[in-house]
Design a protein around this motif. Structure first.
Motif, PDB file in Angstrom:
ATOM      1  N   GLU A 107       0.831  -1.199   0.000  1.00  0.00           N
ATOM      2  CA  GLU A 107       0.000   0.000   0.000  1.00  0.00           C
ATOM      3  C   GLU A 107       0.868   1.252   0.000  1.00  0.00           C
ATOM      4  O   GLU A 107       1.882   1.334   0.694  1.00  0.00           O
ATOM      5  N   GLN A 108       0.466   2.207  -0.820  1.00  0.00           N
ATOM      6  CA  GLN A 108       1.113   3.510  -0.853  1.00  0.00           C
ATOM      7  C   GLN A 108       0.101   4.495  -1.416  1.00  0.00           C
ATOM      8  O   GLN A 108      -0.681   4.160  -2.295  1.00  0.00           O
ATOM      9  N   LEU A 109       0.134   5.718  -0.913  1.00  0.00           N
ATOM     10  CA  LEU A 109      -0.872   6.710  -1.304  1.00  0.00           C
ATOM     11  C   LEU A 109      -0.198   8.009  -1.716  1.00  0.00           C
ATOM     12  O   LEU A 109       0.723   8.493  -1.041  1.00  0.00           O
ATOM     13  N   ILE A 110      -0.634   8.577  -2.853  1.00  0.00           N
ATOM     14  CA  ILE A 110      -0.172   9.887  -3.302  1.00  0.00           C
ATOM     15  C   ILE A 110      -1.400  10.767  -3.489  1.00  0.00           C
ATOM     16  O   ILE A 110      -2.311  10.406  -4.218  1.00  0.00           O
ATOM     17  N   VAL A 111      -1.425  11.927  -2.810  1.00  0.00           N
ATOM     18  CA  VAL A 111      -2.575  12.826  -2.864  1.00  0.00           C
ATOM     19  C   VAL A 111      -2.109  14.236  -3.198  1.00  0.00           C
ATOM     20  O   VAL A 111      -1.209  14.779  -2.540  1.00  0.00           O
ATOM     21  N   GLY A 112      -2.721  14.836  -4.225  1.00  0.00           N
ATOM     22  CA  GLY A 112      -2.509  16.242  -4.532  1.00  0.00           C
ATOM     23  C   GLY A 112      -3.758  17.000  -4.149  1.00  0.00           C
ATOM     24  O   GLY A 112      -4.847  16.709  -4.658  1.00  0.00           O
ATOM     25  N   ASP A 113      -3.630  17.966  -3.234  1.00  0.00           N
ATOM     26  CA  ASP A 113      -4.808  18.664  -2.707  1.00  0.00           C
ATOM     27  C   ASP A 113      -5.040  20.027  -3.357  1.00  0.00           C
ATOM     28  O   ASP A 113      -5.891  20.803  -2.916  1.00  0.00           O
TER      29      ASP A 113
END
Length: 204
Positions: A76-82
């Motif tokens: 699992e890995q998460l990349i978020v651009g807000d």
């Protein structure tokens, strides 16, 4: 993990079967697309004899500047651009890395997916010969700070179904997309990230 592993994630485009002008189709579609979501599968290969890395997950994009890439397998890995910053969260390492969105978009393929429509400012675009039943577009970053030498988009039936990325280290990343939905209704929380407690936070 202190560097961003950019994901290709998805772009839809229109393409004809022969003599397709993929560049024009890409620009036309992006100008009418506010968001997209679906699934991806990814392979990363290097020099002969090196192991091939295989991963898969889901993604969502809300243009401009918001996106969420979720690796589900094998780790699992998460990349978020807000819209202002980009977060990379690695649950196994208990680490969250953050950097300014503008810098992230200028140095990664995310500019093609979640950026504005001024692709010519960031990339040199050209049509390639049809291959494997797909029409292909090549995007070469103009910035010397980009982590990629070139990005190729494989187009068919009004969708991007493949993407190939060549980086400075001789690695090739190939991504295929499925279950794509154009302009879906998406919750604002998809594009927000708050580091969990007891997680190391690194800002770049």
């Amino acid at each position: 993990m202190s560097t961003f592993r950019w994901l290709p994630a998805l772009v839809f485009v229109t393409a004809s079967l022969a003599h397709a002008d993929g560049v024009s189709d890409l620009k036309r579609f992006l100008s009418s697309t506010t968001g997209v979501q679906g699934q991806f599968s990814q392979t990363v290969s290097g020099k002969p004899g090196t192991p091939v890395q295989i991963s898969s997950g889901t993604f969502a994009i809300q243009r401009p500047g918001k996106f969420r890439w979720s690796y589900l397998k094998p780790y699992e890995q998460l990349i978020v651009g807000d819209g202002k910053r980009v977060w990379l969260y690695d649950p196994d390492l208990r680490q969250a890395t953050s950097k300014q969105l503008s810098a992230a978009l200028e140095s990664s393929p995310a500019a093609l997916l979640a950026g504005d429509n001024a692709l010519d400012k960031t990339y040199t675009l050209r049509n390639l010969a049809n291959r494997d039943g797909l029409s292909w577009v090549e995007a070469v970053p103009k910035s010397k700070e980009s982590t990629f030498d070139s990005i190729r988009l494989g187009l068919k039936s009004a969708q991007v179904v493949a993407m190939e990325l060549q980086d400075h280290f001789g690695q090739t990343t190939r991504v295929s997309f499925s279950g794509l939905t154009q302009n879906p209704k998406q919750s604002a929380s998809l594009f927000q990230f708050t580091p969990p407690k007891d997680v190391d936070v690194v800002e770049e």
